[in-house]
Design a protein around this motif. Structure first.
Motif, PDB file in Angstrom:
ATOM      1  N   UNK A  95       0.867  -1.007   0.134  1.00  0.00           N
ATOM      2  CA  UNK A  95      -0.123  -0.083   0.017  1.00  0.00           C
ATOM      3  C   UNK A  95       0.971   1.272   0.108  1.00  0.00           C
ATOM      4  N   UNK A  96       1.929   1.341   0.712  1.00  0.00           N
ATOM      5  CA  UNK A  96       2.853   2.483   0.672  1.00  0.00           C
ATOM      6  C   UNK A  96       3.420   2.631  -0.634  1.00  0.00           C
ATOM      7  N   UNK A  97       3.957   1.520  -1.277  1.00  0.00           N
ATOM      8  CA  UNK A  97       4.491   1.675  -2.445  1.00  0.00           C
ATOM      9  C   UNK A  97       3.448   2.287  -3.314  1.00  0.00           C
ATOM     10  N   UNK A  98       2.064   1.747  -3.510  1.00  0.00           N
ATOM     11  CA  UNK A  98       1.140   2.364  -4.359  1.00  0.00           C
ATOM     12  C   UNK A  98       0.754   3.742  -4.100  1.00  0.00           C
ATOM     13  N   UNK A  99       0.815   4.235  -2.900  1.00  0.00           N
ATOM     14  CA  UNK A  99       0.734   5.868  -2.458  1.00  0.00           C
ATOM     15  C   UNK A  99       1.856   6.418  -3.034  1.00  0.00           C
TER      16      UNK A  99
END
Length: 183
Positions: A95-99
């Motif tokens: 999720x952090x990578x996507x954000x």
């Protein structure tokens, strides 16, 4: 029979080396099917995106959901003790990578589909490289190879970059998974 302090130290160093290698091999066995899964996803996603570039988000969103869900399933497979489960960390990392990816794309607008693909591919390569620094050199080599292959395709074959990433990028992930499995 008693051991000298040097013999005891040597025995402890050998036990530590075996423990480290065992942990590394276990991590490789956990990563291998995930790399193969993402290799297939890249093969399908980049190839279909090449032919239908205006449908990129309709192609990649379901593939990413399948990939993340598949990785969670593969990571939890065979676990007896759910109290020590770390899949939430991997999900939070994804999720952090996507954000981060979305934020960078918004800051550097307008971004072409190819530049977007290069960015996420380099982020993935960085993830594997950094994982390799902590887990084992095969993952670092995988990340480095993926970064180099991504940049080669982008700069030398711009018209065929998405197909390059399908075959070479996806193939590299599949081969890396096989290489980890063989360790």
């Amino acid at each position: 029979m008693s051991l000298s302090s040097e013999q005891a130290s040597q025995a402890l160093r050998e036990v530590e080396a075996v423990s480290h290698r065992s942990s590394q091999l276990y991590s490789y066995q956990k990563f291998a099917p995930m790399l193969m899964l993402w290799g297939v996803i890249w093969l399908v996603g980049f190839a279909v995106t090449h032919f239908f570039p205006t449908r990129a988000s309709q192609i990649w969103i379901p593939l990413d959901v399948i990939g993340i869900g598949g990785c969670i399933f593969l990571g939890r497979r065979g676990k007896q003790d759910a109290s020590n489960d770390k899949s939430w960390r991997w999900l939070a990392s994804a999720l952090a990578v996507v954000v981060f990816y979305i934020a960078v794309l918004n800051v550097f607008q307008p971004a072409t589909g190819e530049k977007s693909a290069v960015l996420i591919s380099l982020i993935v390569a960085l993830f594997y490289f950094l994982s390799g620094l902590w887990i084992g050199s095969r993952l670092a080599v995988t990340g480095l190879a993926l970064a180099v292959l991504t940049l080669v395709g982008y700069y030398l074959l711009p018209a065929y970059f998405l197909l390059w990433m399908a075959v070479v990028g996806g193939g590299a992930l599949i081969l890396a998974g096989a290489w980890l499995r063989a360790a």
